[in-house]
Design a protein around this motif. Structure first.
Motif, mmCIF file in Angstrom:
data_model
loop_
_atom_site.group_PDB
_atom_site.id
_atom_site.type_symbol
_atom_site.label_atom_id
_atom_site.label_comp_id
_atom_site.label_asym_id
_atom_site.label_seq_id
_atom_site.Cartn_x
_atom_site.Cartn_y
_atom_site.Cartn_z
ATOM 1 N N ARG A 1 -41.690 -61.922 34.209
ATOM 2 C CA ARG A 1 -41.019 -61.711 35.502
ATOM 3 C C ARG A 1 -41.673 -60.504 36.178
ATOM 4 N NH1 ARG A 1 -34.823 -60.839 34.927
ATOM 5 N NH2 ARG A 1 -35.058 -62.973 34.160
ATOM 6 N N HIS A 48 -38.227 -59.413 30.247
ATOM 7 C CA HIS A 48 -39.176 -60.345 30.852
ATOM 8 C C HIS A 48 -40.296 -59.577 31.567
ATOM 9 C CE1 HIS A 48 -37.205 -64.231 30.259
ATOM 10 N NE2 HIS A 48 -36.055 -63.681 30.592
ATOM 11 N N HIS A 62 -31.684 -67.126 26.599
ATOM 12 C CA HIS A 62 -32.589 -65.975 26.663
ATOM 13 C C HIS A 62 -32.836 -65.406 25.264
ATOM 14 C CE1 HIS A 62 -34.073 -62.108 28.414
ATOM 15 N NE2 HIS A 62 -33.479 -61.588 27.344
ATOM 16 N N ASP A 75 -26.107 -64.854 28.192
ATOM 17 C CA ASP A 75 -27.341 -65.508 28.652
ATOM 18 C C ASP A 75 -27.949 -66.293 27.494
ATOM 19 O OD1 ASP A 75 -29.410 -66.141 30.322
ATOM 20 O OD2 ASP A 75 -30.326 -64.143 30.319
ATOM 21 N N ASP A 134 -37.141 -67.613 28.174
ATOM 22 C CA ASP A 134 -35.981 -68.486 28.336
ATOM 23 C C ASP A 134 -36.375 -69.909 27.966
ATOM 24 O OD1 ASP A 134 -34.648 -66.290 29.404
ATOM 25 O OD2 ASP A 134 -35.192 -66.829 31.460
HETATM 26 ZN ZN LIG Z 1 -34.221 -64.491 30.146
#
Ligand SMILES: [Zn+2]
Length: 111
Positions: A35, A56, A107, A104, A63
């Motif tokens: 990310r 990330h 993740h 999450d 993910d």
């Molecule tokens: Zn994630």
């Protein structure tokens, strides 16, 4: 261990997780891995993340989209077996299904 070395260890274990998932009869597809800082700022601004910094952004999180019997499942609890296996691979591995407040389940990260 340098960050670069840790990134390699993370990715190796992420690969093992993916292979293990298929061996158990699950199907997964790839979700987000890297990310950018810009994307993370957008995610915070739009309520998609509450973390100041995401693993990330350091290439230490991935993910997975989970399919059971061909059906896409988003419930974090469905990821629990994968999360358990993920945590068994390294003491610094964390599963997003254990997060408090912002669960999450898809993740998988390394501290
Ligand atoms: Zn994630």
């Amino acid at each position: 261990m340098t960050l670069r070395e840790k990134q390699s260890l993370f990715l190796k274990n992420f690969a093992l997780l993916i292979l293990w998932a298929f061996e158990q009869g699950y199907e997964v597809t790839a979700g987000e891995l890297l990310r950018t800082d810009q994307q993370h700022a957008w995610n915070i601004a739009h309520g998609k993340s509450k973390a100041d910094r995401s693993k990330h952004q350091d290439k230490l999180a991935g993910d997975l989209n989970l399919f059971i019997g061909g059906k896409y499942v988003t419930d974090s609890t469905a990821h629990a077996p994968l999360g358990k296996y993920w945590k068994s691979l390294h003491p610094q591995n964390r599963w997003g299904g254990d997060f408090k407040g912002f669960v999450d389940g898809n993740h998988y990260e390394m501290l």
